[in-house]
Design a protein around this motif. Sequence first.
Motif, PDB file in Angstrom:
ATOM      1  N   ALA A  63      -4.808   6.896  13.180  1.00  0.00           N
ATOM      2  CA  ALA A  63      -5.802   6.745  12.115  1.00  0.00           C
ATOM      3  C   ALA A  63      -5.151   6.917  10.742  1.00  0.00           C
ATOM      4  CB  ALA A  63      -6.933   7.753  12.300  1.00  0.00           C
ATOM      5  N   TYR A  64      -4.242   7.883  10.648  1.00  0.00           N
ATOM      6  CA  TYR A  64      -3.551   8.150   9.380  1.00  0.00           C
ATOM      7  C   TYR A  64      -2.741   6.932   8.933  1.00  0.00           C
ATOM      8  CZ  TYR A  64      -0.080  10.145   6.188  1.00  0.00           C
ATOM      9  OH  TYR A  64       0.730  10.378   5.102  1.00  0.00           O
ATOM     10  N   ILE A  65      -1.945   6.381   9.854  1.00  0.00           N
ATOM     11  CA  ILE A  65      -1.083   5.239   9.524  1.00  0.00           C
ATOM     12  C   ILE A  65      -1.916   4.034   9.101  1.00  0.00           C
ATOM     13  CG2 ILE A  65       0.552   3.575  10.501  1.00  0.00           C
ATOM     14  CD1 ILE A  65       1.451   5.953  12.390  1.00  0.00           C
ATOM     15  N   LYS A  66      -2.962   3.749   9.874  1.00  0.00           N
ATOM     16  CA  LYS A  66      -3.808   2.590   9.580  1.00  0.00           C
ATOM     17  C   LYS A  66      -4.544   2.745   8.246  1.00  0.00           C
ATOM     18  CE  LYS A  66      -3.315  -0.163  13.202  1.00  0.00           C
ATOM     19  NZ  LYS A  66      -2.891  -1.586  13.077  1.00  0.00           N
ATOM     20  N   CYS A  67      -5.087   3.923   8.006  1.00  0.00           N
ATOM     21  CA  CYS A  67      -5.870   4.144   6.783  1.00  0.00           C
ATOM     22  C   CYS A  67      -4.993   4.157   5.534  1.00  0.00           C
ATOM     23  CB  CYS A  67      -6.650   5.458   6.882  1.00  0.00           C
ATOM     24  SG  CYS A  67      -8.046   5.396   8.017  1.00  0.00           S
ATOM     25  N   LEU A  68      -3.818   4.769   5.649  1.00  0.00           N
ATOM     26  CA  LEU A  68      -2.942   4.856   4.480  1.00  0.00           C
ATOM     27  C   LEU A  68      -2.515   3.470   4.003  1.00  0.00           C
ATOM     28  CD1 LEU A  68      -1.657   7.089   2.724  1.00  0.00           C
ATOM     29  CD2 LEU A  68       0.410   6.860   4.115  1.00  0.00           C
ATOM     30  N   ALA A  69      -2.364   2.541   4.943  1.00  0.00           N
ATOM     31  CA  ALA A  69      -1.887   1.198   4.605  1.00  0.00           C
ATOM     32  C   ALA A  69      -3.002   0.253   4.164  1.00  0.00           C
ATOM     33  CB  ALA A  69      -1.163   0.597   5.810  1.00  0.00           C
ATOM     34  N   LEU A  75      -9.034   7.502   2.315  1.00  0.00           N
ATOM     35  CA  LEU A  75      -7.725   8.102   2.085  1.00  0.00           C
ATOM     36  C   LEU A  75      -7.476   9.178   3.140  1.00  0.00           C
ATOM     37  CD1 LEU A  75      -5.312   8.332   0.003  1.00  0.00           C
ATOM     38  CD2 LEU A  75      -6.558  10.292  -0.920  1.00  0.00           C
ATOM     39  N   PRO A  76      -6.379   9.071   3.912  1.00  0.00           N
ATOM     40  CA  PRO A  76      -6.145  10.061   4.968  1.00  0.00           C
ATOM     41  C   PRO A  76      -5.179  11.166   4.518  1.00  0.00           C
ATOM     42  CG  PRO A  76      -4.704   8.206   5.330  1.00  0.00           C
ATOM     43  CD  PRO A  76      -5.426   7.941   4.025  1.00  0.00           C
ATOM     44  N   LEU A  77      -5.457  12.383   4.931  1.00  0.00           N
ATOM     45  CA  LEU A  77      -4.537  13.504   4.764  1.00  0.00           C
ATOM     46  C   LEU A  77      -4.351  14.129   6.145  1.00  0.00           C
ATOM     47  CD1 LEU A  77      -6.078  15.202   1.588  1.00  0.00           C
ATOM     48  CD2 LEU A  77      -4.126  13.639   1.652  1.00  0.00           C
ATOM     49  N   ALA A 117       0.360  11.323  -2.207  1.00  0.00           N
ATOM     50  CA  ALA A 117       0.462  10.720  -3.549  1.00  0.00           C
ATOM     51  C   ALA A 117       1.856  10.132  -3.757  1.00  0.00           C
ATOM     52  CB  ALA A 117       0.153  11.776  -4.612  1.00  0.00           C
ATOM     53  N   LEU A 118       2.893  10.853  -3.352  1.00  0.00           N
ATOM     54  CA  LEU A 118       4.265  10.349  -3.486  1.00  0.00           C
ATOM     55  C   LEU A 118       4.469   9.084  -2.664  1.00  0.00           C
ATOM     56  CD1 LEU A 118       6.329  13.680  -3.324  1.00  0.00           C
ATOM     57  CD2 LEU A 118       6.119  12.141  -5.294  1.00  0.00           C
ATOM     58  N   SER A 119       3.910   9.061  -1.434  1.00  0.00           N
ATOM     59  CA  SER A 119       4.068   7.875  -0.587  1.00  0.00           C
ATOM     60  C   SER A 119       3.363   6.665  -1.178  1.00  0.00           C
ATOM     61  CB  SER A 119       3.540   8.161   0.823  1.00  0.00           C
ATOM     62  OG  SER A 119       2.136   8.264   0.826  1.00  0.00           O
ATOM     63  N   LEU A 120       2.336   6.915  -1.989  1.00  0.00           N
ATOM     64  CA  LEU A 120       1.619   5.827  -2.663  1.00  0.00           C
ATOM     65  C   LEU A 120       2.156   5.582  -4.073  1.00  0.00           C
ATOM     66  CD1 LEU A 120      -2.043   6.743  -1.569  1.00  0.00           C
ATOM     67  CD2 LEU A 120      -0.591   4.928  -0.643  1.00  0.00           C
ATOM     68  N   GLU A 121       3.304   6.233  -4.371  1.00  0.00           N
ATOM     69  CA  GLU A 121       3.993   6.103  -5.670  1.00  0.00           C
ATOM     70  C   GLU A 121       3.102   6.524  -6.832  1.00  0.00           C
ATOM     71  OE1 GLU A 121       5.437   2.096  -5.763  1.00  0.00           O
ATOM     72  OE2 GLU A 121       7.046   2.529  -4.324  1.00  0.00           O
ATOM     73  N   LEU A 173      -7.564  12.518  -6.715  1.00  0.00           N
ATOM     74  CA  LEU A 173      -6.703  11.529  -6.063  1.00  0.00           C
ATOM     75  C   LEU A 173      -7.517  10.327  -5.591  1.00  0.00           C
ATOM     76  CD1 LEU A 173      -3.825  10.875  -5.223  1.00  0.00           C
ATOM     77  CD2 LEU A 173      -4.220  12.087  -3.072  1.00  0.00           C
ATOM     78  N   LEU A 174      -8.734  10.557  -5.165  1.00  0.00           N
ATOM     79  CA  LEU A 174      -9.617   9.450  -4.774  1.00  0.00           C
ATOM     80  C   LEU A 174      -9.872   8.513  -5.953  1.00  0.00           C
ATOM     81  CD1 LEU A 174     -12.282  11.220  -2.500  1.00  0.00           C
ATOM     82  CD2 LEU A 174     -10.579   9.550  -1.773  1.00  0.00           C
ATOM     83  N   LYS A 175     -10.081   9.081  -7.137  1.00  0.00           N
ATOM     84  CA  LYS A 175     -10.330   8.257  -8.331  1.00  0.00           C
ATOM     85  C   LYS A 175      -9.107   7.412  -8.674  1.00  0.00           C
ATOM     86  CE  LYS A 175     -13.700  11.361 -10.506  1.00  0.00           C
ATOM     87  NZ  LYS A 175     -13.945  12.292 -11.628  1.00  0.00           N
TER      88      LYS A 175
END
Length: 562
Positions: A63-69, A75-77, A117-121, A173-175
């Motif tokens: 779920a994390y991998i799919k949602c993050l992409a 937004l997954p944590l 946040a870092l992974s999403l730059e 972070l959602l905003k």
Amino acid sequence: MEIKDVDNKEFEERADFIAVDDLINWTVETSFFEKIQRKIIERGAKLIVGPRGTGKTHQFRHAYIKCLADNSKPLPLYISFGKYYHLEPLLFKSANALNVFHTWILAKISNEIIQVALSLEIDFLENFIEYEIEHSDIIEFIQNAERNLINSNNDLLITKLSIQKVILLIEELLKITKRKRCILLLDDAALTLTPDYMVEFFDVFRSLKTQNISPKASVYPGTTQYGPRFHIGQDAEEVLAWLNVEDENYSVFMSEILTKRLNLKEINNEIVEIFKFSSFGIPRAFITLLRAYIQTESKTTQQKFNKVIETQKNLLEKEYLSLSLKLPQYKSIIKIGFEFYDKIINEVFEANKNNPEEKKTHIGIRQDSLVYKSSRMVKFLIEAGLLYELQSISDGPDRIFNRYIPHYLFLINAKVFTHTKGFNTKSMLEAINKKNDKRPIRKQLSTILTATQIENLKLDLPSCNKCGIPRLSEEQKFCHNCGNPLVGQSTFEATLKIKIKDLPLPKWQIEAISMGTELKTIEDIYSSQNLAKDLKDAKGIGKVRTTNIDNIVKELLDEFLA
């Protein structure tokens, strides 16, 4: 016994160690899997329930991998709390233990916010600094809490980091990401060694739930204690991640695992089919059985099959009985629970001897005969994955039976499905696949256990250090006889003294570590400066596995302690 090297990545049993691409490619997306994925991703708090090996971590990571992409998804944590027991000694050393644990939860979530946040730059560190919180302080707090080395600087973070601030940071972070909501994937949340921490954890879990934040936690069936302020159904929905071995789609699900992940042509199809049922709805066990069958050398197929089944049965027994090493106060209850289970297997065997048309695998225990301690006994068997709980049934006024299915591997080992002479896998499969007589074998506790066994269902609590009188309850703080304060003992520190030979690990692994190294206890492994070097002489551990043996052995121990 010769040990073949099956260190191929396809045989990796833990989702933690599977590469991202492999995890996605190997996922079996059946209706059962997709239903759980929908529950994880949708709004609302959820508890993903299942014993070890049912795939809870796999579900969360997928779920994390799919949602993050995918920006259209929440937004997954993802946070694992598997090392909670490192904080357990604080309960006996620090009056501030619950505050430290509370902040440790929030610090772990905060660190994940920064990592995502870092992974999403996205540069999100400034948002923390606005609350006077440094990332380095968060990392230091997590590390020190797990070492029981909290200092004055760490104490400052306890005052600064609150549930409300974590919620505000997630909202910010959602905003920035323009995502509508967040799913908090809180893995390894069944903190069974520390009931005090478990209650605190689910208080935090409940408080993190907002309109835009949906917490999800993976827990064990049976023994997870949520505390007086947390209500199943109201505060969170339970989602069972353990597929019933008697589900009509069960065999297809297991076949998909084999097709997607393991290309095995050397094992007879009928034996593979029996191994599906022997794994009892636990994919990790299915992989373990296949690995063991490939590794085992025997003169005949029958000997090979019997040896694998017997070895796995012994491992499951050892894993269940090892609960008393971690929870010594329940030693008598766990021991009698195994005697109870053995008799259940025999009851099922007797019920199937003269039943040619149907199979009887459901056993019903009169609900009013299961009082607190006997109920606890059954719950330990459920947590260990030895009993699958079905919906209770009524057999007239005041006659409610709790229904259970015993582990199929134990039924197979007990010859419940063997109705011909000799080794006949086809006949065994026909018996396994018979129409199920859903009327359970009805029993009261007193017809399974003797009066002495029922009387011995008691807590094994340590005595008062001053007068030697046994305490009356786990919660008792002062001796009822002399009034002396009752000193508790850290379960984690006591567990470190457990010998490696007593761990629920495959026999060959124990022999390889015990005979090939100087490591004798769990503490030896945790205190080793260079575990890979200490284990280099251990025979039978493959080359691939040796490269990260430190992590692998410690993860095995982490799972044992979790």
